[in-house]
Design an enzyme around this catalytic site. Sequence first.
Site, PDB file in Angstrom:
ATOM      1  N   ASP A  64      -0.348  -7.315   1.690  1.00 53.09           N
ATOM      2  CA  ASP A  64       0.319  -6.527   1.720  1.00 53.09           C
ATOM      3  C   ASP A  64       2.190  -6.327   2.030  1.00 53.09           C
ATOM      4  O   ASP A  64       2.456  -5.452   2.569  1.00 53.09           O
ATOM      5  CB  ASP A  64       0.125  -5.692   3.359  1.00 53.09           C
ATOM      6  CG  ASP A  64      -0.174  -4.156   2.464  1.00 53.09           C
ATOM      7  OD1 ASP A  64       0.800  -3.692   1.959  1.00 53.09           O
ATOM      8  OD2 ASP A  64       0.018  -2.710   3.777  1.00 53.09           O
ATOM      9  N   HIS A  84       0.732  -1.538   0.226  1.00 59.33           N
ATOM     10  CA  HIS A  84      -0.295  -0.702   0.135  1.00 59.33           C
ATOM     11  C   HIS A  84       1.342   1.065  -0.046  1.00 59.33           C
ATOM     12  O   HIS A  84       0.117   2.315  -0.007  1.00 59.33           O
ATOM     13  CB  HIS A  84      -0.720   0.652   1.137  1.00 59.33           C
ATOM     14  CG  HIS A  84      -0.918   0.760   2.546  1.00 59.33           C
ATOM     15  ND1 HIS A  84      -0.230  -0.457   3.438  1.00 59.33           N
ATOM     16  CD2 HIS A  84      -0.592   1.569   3.326  1.00 59.33           C
ATOM     17  CE1 HIS A  84       0.320   0.109   4.911  1.00 59.33           C
ATOM     18  NE2 HIS A  84       0.168   1.451   4.245  1.00 59.33           N
ATOM     19  N   GLN A 129       0.436   5.795  11.387  1.00 57.97           N
ATOM     20  CA  GLN A 129       0.487   5.939  10.037  1.00 57.97           C
ATOM     21  C   GLN A 129       1.823   7.162   9.596  1.00 57.97           C
ATOM     22  O   GLN A 129       2.754   7.788  10.542  1.00 57.97           O
ATOM     23  CB  GLN A 129      -0.241   7.554  10.176  1.00 57.97           C
ATOM     24  CG  GLN A 129      -1.506   6.864   8.980  1.00 57.97           C
ATOM     25  CD  GLN A 129      -1.923   6.164  10.176  1.00 57.97           C
ATOM     26  OE1 GLN A 129      -2.522   6.646  11.213  1.00 57.97           O
ATOM     27  NE2 GLN A 129      -2.701   5.127   9.406  1.00 57.97           N
ATOM     28  N   GLY A 130       2.625   6.518   8.521  1.00 52.63           N
ATOM     29  CA  GLY A 130       4.265   6.589   7.968  1.00 52.63           C
ATOM     30  C   GLY A 130       5.054   5.321   8.817  1.00 52.63           C
ATOM     31  O   GLY A 130       6.228   5.596   8.836  1.00 52.63           O
ATOM     32  N   ASP A 131       4.680   4.390   9.848  1.00 53.02           N
ATOM     33  CA  ASP A 131       5.579   3.280  10.150  1.00 53.02           C
ATOM     34  C   ASP A 131       5.248   2.505   8.923  1.00 53.02           C
ATOM     35  O   ASP A 131       6.155   2.019   8.729  1.00 53.02           O
ATOM     36  CB  ASP A 131       4.998   2.746  10.726  1.00 53.02           C
ATOM     37  CG  ASP A 131       5.715   3.857  12.317  1.00 53.02           C
ATOM     38  OD1 ASP A 131       6.153   4.735  12.363  1.00 53.02           O
ATOM     39  OD2 ASP A 131       4.836   4.427  13.432  1.00 53.02           O
ATOM     40  N   SER A 132       3.840   2.628   8.602  1.00 52.95           N
ATOM     41  CA  SER A 132       3.866   1.302   7.073  1.00 52.95           C
ATOM     42  C   SER A 132       5.056   1.271   6.382  1.00 52.95           C
ATOM     43  O   SER A 132       5.501   1.847   6.031  1.00 52.95           O
ATOM     44  CB  SER A 132       2.491   1.756   7.098  1.00 52.95           C
ATOM     45  OG  SER A 132       1.371   1.311   6.860  1.00 52.95           O
TER      46      SER A 132
HETATM   47  N1  ARG Z   1      -1.475   2.316   7.122  1.00 51.45           N
HETATM   48  C1  ARG Z   1      -0.325   2.798   7.874  1.00 51.45           C
HETATM   49  C2  ARG Z   1       0.604   3.688   7.338  1.00 51.45           C
HETATM   50  O1  ARG Z   1       0.503   3.528   6.379  1.00 51.45           O
HETATM   51  C3  ARG Z   1       0.028   2.012   9.031  1.00 51.45           C
HETATM   52  C4  ARG Z   1      -1.145   2.547  10.515  1.00 51.45           C
HETATM   53  C5  ARG Z   1      -0.096   1.537  11.825  1.00 51.45           C
HETATM   54  N2  ARG Z   1      -1.310   1.686  12.199  1.00 51.45           N
HETATM   55  C6  ARG Z   1      -1.367   1.191  13.839  1.00 51.45           C
HETATM   56  N3  ARG Z   1      -2.675   1.231  14.643  1.00 51.45           N
HETATM   57  N4  ARG Z   1      -0.693   0.218  13.742  1.00 51.45           N
HETATM   58  O2  ARG Z   1       1.560   3.551   7.865  1.00 51.45           O
END
Ligand code: ARG
Length: 252
Positions: A110, A65, A196-199
């Site tokens: 993913d 993603h 967000q941003g750790d993905s």
């Molecule tokens: N989708 C998020 C990203 O793009 C990562 C989210 C992780 N969330 C969590 N609650 N662990 O960075």
Amino acid sequence: MVRRLLAVVTAVIAAVGVLPGVAHAQQDVVGGTRAAQGEFPFMVRLSMGCGGALYSPRLVLTAAHCVGGTGTNTGITATLGVVDLQSSSRIQVRSNYVYRAPGYNGNGKDWALIRLASPVSGLATLPIATTTAYNTGTFTVAGWGAAREGGAQQRYLLKATVPYVPDSTCDNSYPDLIPNDEICAGYAAGGTDTCQGDSGGPMFRRDASNAWIQVGIVSWGNGCARPNYPGVYTQVSTFAAAIASAAASLGG
Ligand code: ARG
């Protein structure tokens, strides 16, 4: 008098607690603390605002993603070798190709590999788990993503540890969970999580030889660090063979 002094002391503590860059930055939401320089040499920051892990000197494993589709792509910059993204000793390399998990449609699968235009040297890579043996226990997560839900991206790499959550429990929070594709981690009480941003960044633990091994890829969650909503990670062991063959097709 004693009571008034107590009130003043309490007010000062409260004020310091919300000052950015003071006590707060050291240990913010997501329950993170600063990683030491060199502690996780395989950590990669990607310019689209994701994390990744160095799979080989030329390949970065990240989340599907985080990328568009498979094909030539020279638009991503990887920053490596530093916890401080502004450090003058950082290594920056452009991508030249992206391989996104075949069949990726936003649910499961993913993962993606990004090939760097030139190999990096002097940085340890992070091997991936090829069996389910390590899909349990306590995991380490790290990233430059938000230190609190809705918060800003971080300059310094943060790390945290989170316990494994069985699919049977995680499924109660997330009926959409794909048990074979995904692995959950977090505390029932919340407070520690990726965000967000750790993905795309790795979730990892020690293997039988005490070496780091990657078991997950930061994927999604309901908010960040909320009670009873663990983080959801790509279950690397499920895709290990596909990742290895894709890596081979990309030249290793
Ligand atoms: N989708 C998020 C990203 O793009 C990562 C989210 C992780 N969330 C969590 N609650 N662990 O960075």
